[in-house]
Design a protein around this motif. Structure first.
Motif, PDB file in Angstrom:
ATOM      1  N   VAL A   1      43.495  26.193  54.644  1.00 34.72           N
ATOM      2  CA  VAL A   1      43.255  26.492  53.036  1.00 34.72           C
ATOM      3  C   VAL A   1      45.323  25.850  53.284  1.00 34.72           C
ATOM      4  CG1 VAL A   1      41.721  28.009  53.371  1.00 34.72           C
ATOM      5  CG2 VAL A   1      44.136  29.109  54.217  1.00 34.72           C
ATOM      6  N   SER A   2      45.064  26.384  51.973  1.00 38.30           N
ATOM      7  CA  SER A   2      46.534  25.416  51.366  1.00 38.30           C
ATOM      8  C   SER A   2      46.780  26.732  50.884  1.00 38.30           C
ATOM      9  CB  SER A   2      46.075  24.442  49.432  1.00 38.30           C
ATOM     10  OG  SER A   2      45.377  25.554  48.793  1.00 38.30           O
ATOM     11  N   PRO A   3      48.848  26.495  49.945  1.00 36.80           N
ATOM     12  CA  PRO A   3      49.723  27.963  50.315  1.00 36.80           C
ATOM     13  C   PRO A   3      48.884  28.636  48.830  1.00 36.80           C
ATOM     14  CG  PRO A   3      50.474  27.144  50.560  1.00 36.80           C
ATOM     15  CD  PRO A   3      49.592  25.625  50.806  1.00 36.80           C
ATOM     16  N   ARG A   4      48.868  29.996  48.587  1.00 40.16           N
ATOM     17  CA  ARG A   4      48.181  30.556  46.884  1.00 40.16           C
ATOM     18  C   ARG A   4      48.537  31.511  47.233  1.00 40.16           C
ATOM     19  NH1 ARG A   4      42.232  30.935  49.976  1.00 40.16           N
ATOM     20  NH2 ARG A   4      42.819  32.605  51.494  1.00 40.16           N
ATOM     21  N   HIS A   5      48.442  32.226  46.149  1.00 37.61           N
ATOM     22  CA  HIS A   5      48.926  33.669  45.423  1.00 37.61           C
ATOM     23  C   HIS A   5      47.351  34.031  45.236  1.00 37.61           C
ATOM     24  CE1 HIS A   5      52.832  32.625  45.153  1.00 37.61           C
ATOM     25  NE2 HIS A   5      52.691  32.260  43.921  1.00 37.61           N
ATOM     26  N   LEU A   6      47.312  35.907  45.457  1.00 35.59           N
ATOM     27  CA  LEU A   6      46.583  36.254  44.833  1.00 35.59           C
ATOM     28  C   LEU A   6      46.663  37.355  43.452  1.00 35.59           C
ATOM     29  CD1 LEU A   6      45.620  38.456  48.588  1.00 35.59           C
ATOM     30  CD2 LEU A   6      44.498  35.976  47.360  1.00 35.59           C
ATOM     31  N   VAL A   7      45.678  37.229  42.719  1.00 32.00           N
ATOM     32  CA  VAL A   7      46.389  37.895  41.089  1.00 32.00           C
ATOM     33  C   VAL A   7      44.895  38.542  41.154  1.00 32.00           C
ATOM     34  CG1 VAL A   7      47.135  35.514  40.966  1.00 32.00           C
ATOM     35  CG2 VAL A   7      45.355  35.779  40.328  1.00 32.00           C
ATOM     36  N   ALA A   8      45.212  39.000  40.139  1.00 32.25           N
ATOM     37  CA  ALA A   8      44.213  40.445  39.362  1.00 32.25           C
ATOM     38  C   ALA A   8      43.449  39.100  38.409  1.00 32.25           C
ATOM     39  CB  ALA A   8      44.910  40.979  38.642  1.00 32.25           C
ATOM     40  N   LYS A   9      41.889  39.603  38.696  1.00 24.54           N
ATOM     41  CA  LYS A   9      41.243  39.144  38.535  1.00 24.54           C
ATOM     42  C   LYS A   9      40.385  40.026  37.145  1.00 24.54           C
ATOM     43  CE  LYS A   9      37.458  40.778  41.553  1.00 24.54           C
ATOM     44  NZ  LYS A   9      35.973  40.309  42.638  1.00 24.54           N
TER      45      LYS A   9
ATOM     46  N   GLY B   1      51.625  37.221  53.394  1.00 21.66           N
ATOM     47  CA  GLY B   1      52.199  37.222  52.048  1.00 21.66           C
ATOM     48  C   GLY B   1      53.196  38.595  51.305  1.00 21.66           C
ATOM     49  N   ARG B   2      53.391  38.299  50.251  1.00 19.69           N
ATOM     50  CA  ARG B   2      54.295  39.854  50.031  1.00 19.69           C
ATOM     51  C   ARG B   2      53.675  40.303  49.095  1.00 19.69           C
ATOM     52  NH1 ARG B   2      59.120  39.417  46.713  1.00 19.69           N
ATOM     53  NH2 ARG B   2      58.734  36.527  46.849  1.00 19.69           N
ATOM     54  N   PRO B   3      53.597  41.738  48.615  1.00 18.08           N
ATOM     55  CA  PRO B   3      53.061  42.614  48.072  1.00 18.08           C
ATOM     56  C   PRO B   3      53.675  42.474  46.845  1.00 18.08           C
ATOM     57  CG  PRO B   3      53.077  43.399  49.517  1.00 18.08           C
ATOM     58  CD  PRO B   3      53.645  42.584  50.009  1.00 18.08           C
ATOM     59  N   MET B   4      53.490  42.366  45.491  1.00 16.95           N
ATOM     60  CA  MET B   4      54.124  42.671  44.131  1.00 16.95           C
ATOM     61  C   MET B   4      54.120  43.511  43.226  1.00 16.95           C
ATOM     62  SD  MET B   4      55.527  39.468  44.785  1.00 16.95           S
ATOM     63  CE  MET B   4      56.835  39.625  43.077  1.00 16.95           C
ATOM     64  N   VAL B   5      53.320  44.028  43.377  1.00 15.75           N
ATOM     65  CA  VAL B   5      52.469  45.500  43.093  1.00 15.75           C
ATOM     66  C   VAL B   5      52.115  46.451  43.812  1.00 15.75           C
ATOM     67  CG1 VAL B   5      51.252  44.543  41.425  1.00 15.75           C
ATOM     68  CG2 VAL B   5      50.283  45.035  43.426  1.00 15.75           C
ATOM     69  N   LEU B   6      52.917  48.041  43.467  1.00 18.91           N
ATOM     70  CA  LEU B   6      52.726  49.389  44.125  1.00 18.91           C
ATOM     71  C   LEU B   6      51.390  49.957  43.601  1.00 18.91           C
ATOM     72  CD1 LEU B   6      56.208  50.374  43.823  1.00 18.91           C
ATOM     73  CD2 LEU B   6      55.495  49.166  45.867  1.00 18.91           C
TER      74      LEU B   6
ATOM     75  N   LEU C   1      49.937  38.673  38.437  1.00 17.39           N
ATOM     76  CA  LEU C   1      50.715  38.245  40.554  1.00 17.39           C
ATOM     77  C   LEU C   1      50.541  40.067  41.414  1.00 17.39           C
ATOM     78  CD1 LEU C   1      51.167  36.041  42.658  1.00 17.39           C
ATOM     79  CD2 LEU C   1      53.317  36.030  42.122  1.00 17.39           C
ATOM     80  N   LEU C   2      49.748  39.583  42.114  1.00 15.79           N
ATOM     81  CA  LEU C   2      49.354  40.856  43.101  1.00 15.79           C
ATOM     82  C   LEU C   2      50.009  40.912  44.512  1.00 15.79           C
ATOM     83  CD1 LEU C   2      45.319  41.873  42.782  1.00 15.79           C
ATOM     84  CD2 LEU C   2      47.415  43.037  41.437  1.00 15.79           C
ATOM     85  N   VAL C   3      50.017  39.607  45.301  1.00 14.46           N
ATOM     86  CA  VAL C   3      50.357  39.389  46.634  1.00 14.46           C
ATOM     87  C   VAL C   3      50.684  37.483  46.110  1.00 14.46           C
ATOM     88  CG1 VAL C   3      49.846  38.975  49.218  1.00 14.46           C
ATOM     89  CG2 VAL C   3      48.904  41.045  47.205  1.00 14.46           C
TER      90      VAL C   3
ATOM     91  N   GLU D   1      37.368  49.091  42.667  1.00 14.31           N
ATOM     92  CA  GLU D   1      36.324  47.731  43.839  1.00 14.31           C
ATOM     93  C   GLU D   1      37.630  46.734  43.788  1.00 14.31           C
ATOM     94  OE1 GLU D   1      35.088  44.845  39.738  1.00 14.31           O
ATOM     95  OE2 GLU D   1      35.555  46.993  39.300  1.00 14.31           O
ATOM     96  N   GLU D   2      37.676  45.917  44.394  1.00 14.39           N
ATOM     97  CA  GLU D   2      38.731  44.676  45.002  1.00 14.39           C
ATOM     98  C   GLU D   2      38.425  44.181  43.356  1.00 14.39           C
ATOM     99  OE1 GLU D   2      39.065  41.137  48.186  1.00 14.39           O
ATOM    100  OE2 GLU D   2      37.055  42.249  47.935  1.00 14.39           O
ATOM    101  N   ILE D   3      39.736  43.261  43.307  1.00 16.77           N
ATOM    102  CA  ILE D   3      40.083  43.228  41.638  1.00 16.77           C
ATOM    103  C   ILE D   3      41.257  41.720  42.327  1.00 16.77           C
ATOM    104  CG2 ILE D   3      40.494  45.121  40.908  1.00 16.77           C
ATOM    105  CD1 ILE D   3      44.040  45.258  41.298  1.00 16.77           C
TER     106      ILE D   3
END
Length: 395
Positions: free
Chosen positions: A188-196, A209-214, A224-226, A383-385
């Protein structure tokens, strides 16, 4: 006198004796050493006896001296059976041909079975077996030893840990134990996890990755989430962020529930109907004179004729028609509301995916109209977002 040993193998005859001096005949035969037994006097001057076949031609001098006559009543033993068989040459040839054919048929391999394969294709194993001489209609006496065959197959199947070969009659069974290998992880290529979705974050599981929210933070769709960015400056590194972020998402559902429910039950009575199928048409053959039901359910599967792989446009259908009864149940407002809420919860969980749960619900409005209960409900679903955002070029 008892019957001598191997009398059936040498052969013997059953004789009737009459006329002359019977007692004198028996005494002279005994003195001459003739093998005879089961001697019986049936009447004055008459008797019966059994005589070994080899001694039959020694009777003539004794018969002349005593004035007796004999008549052969029965011929027994292997020589006479063999003589009768040899007269039937066609039968003998047929029996010989049958035995030879049976031997040849049981000396061929008629079936090759492969077991234990999951990832390895059976065709691959059969191809390797053919190279080792195992295939249909192969002579069994031309096969190598079972241990040698197993070693040869193992050498030709690199994805197998162990191979066993067993022969049972005209069947060869090949058992394969496959090599267990760790699954290759996709690159897999580099990526972020964002809210859907817009949501209130409840749980964060960041594997890479680095969590960006609490937790208890409100996020909007696309936020941006992770982050897939690790470190700073020269030590900065881009990785494919992985993990799961759960959040509370709000839904508003409008539900309509009939106040009357119709339940169908079978009475146990049924009728059978048969149809002849020609093309796309069905001609009823039986079941005309039987009664019709007010409510019924018909079941049946058509069976089409085929020649090899070709399916013909002809067949038949056997249909079973079962009588049913419809019962109408009136629901109270509470029962209708409970049924509607359950159906809405199930639909929500089906749409939101694995791991989701209904965290809360509130009925905003309810109205009974035209035999139906109308509900307006607010749901909170955890749910997972997360969704993935690929980074085409790392800064």
């Amino acid at each position: 006198m008892r019957a001598p040993m191997l009398a059936d193998l040498r052969g013997y005859v059953v004789l009737s004796l009459r006329g002359g001096r019977v007692e004198e005949f028996l005494n002279e035969a005994a003195r001459e050493g003739l093998r005879l037994w089961d001697v019986r006097l049936t009447a004055p001057g008459q008797g019966k006896l059994k005589l070994d076949l080899d001694d039959f031609f020694r009777l003539r001098p004794i018969l002349k001296r005593t004035g007796c006559r004999v008549h052969v009543e029965k011929r027994c033993g292997f020589p006479f059976v063999l003589k009768r068989v040899l007269r039937r040459k066609v039968f003998l040839l047929g029996a010989a041909g049958f035995l030879i054919g049976l031997f040849l048929l049981t000396s061929l391999v008629w079936r090759v079975e492969v077991t234990g394969t999951e990832k390895l294709a059976n065709e691959t194993v059969l191809a390797a077996a053919r190279q080792e001489g195992i295939y249909l209609h192969q002579w069994t006496f031309r096969l190598k030893g079972l241990d040698e065959l197993a070693r040869g197959l193992l050498a030709r199947l690199p994805d197998a840990t162990w191979v066993g070969v067993e022969r049972k009659g005209t069947t060869i069974r090949i058992r394969v134990v496959e090599t267990t290998r760790p699954e290759d992880k996709p690159l897999v290529s580099p990526r972020h996890l964002v809210a859907k979705k817009n949501a209130l974050v409840t749980k964060i599981y960041a594997e890479k990755g680095r969590p960006m929210v609490l937790p208890n933070t409100y996020v909007r769709k696309g936020q941006l989430l992770v982050s897939g960015e690790l470190g700073e400056g020269e030590n900065r590194k881009w990785v494919p962020a992985t993990g799961k972020v759960f959040g509370l998402v709000w839904y508003e559902s409008t539900i309509t529930v009939p106040m009357e429910q119709v339940h169908r039950t079978y009475t146990g009575d049924s009728i059978e109907k048969s149809y002849l199928i020609v093309g796309k048409r069905a001609l009823q053959i039986t079941g005309y004179r039987k009664g019709q039901y007010a409510h019924s359910v018909a079941t049946g599967t058509p069976k089409m004729l085929s020649i090899g792989r070709f399916r013909l446009p002809f067949g038949w259908l056997k249909e079973t028609v079962r009588e049913s009864e419809e019962q109408v149940y009136a629901l109270s407002a509470a029962e209708a509301e409970a049924a509607g809420l359950k159906r809405a919860r199930d639909d929500l969980l089906l749409r939101t995916g694995e791991g989701a749960r209904v965290a809360g619900e509130k009925v905003l409005a309810r109205e009974a109209k035209d035999g139906k209960l109308h509900l307006k409900v607010h749901f909170e679903v955890e749910e997972e977002i997360t969704s993935q955002l690929a980074l085409v070029e790392a800064p």
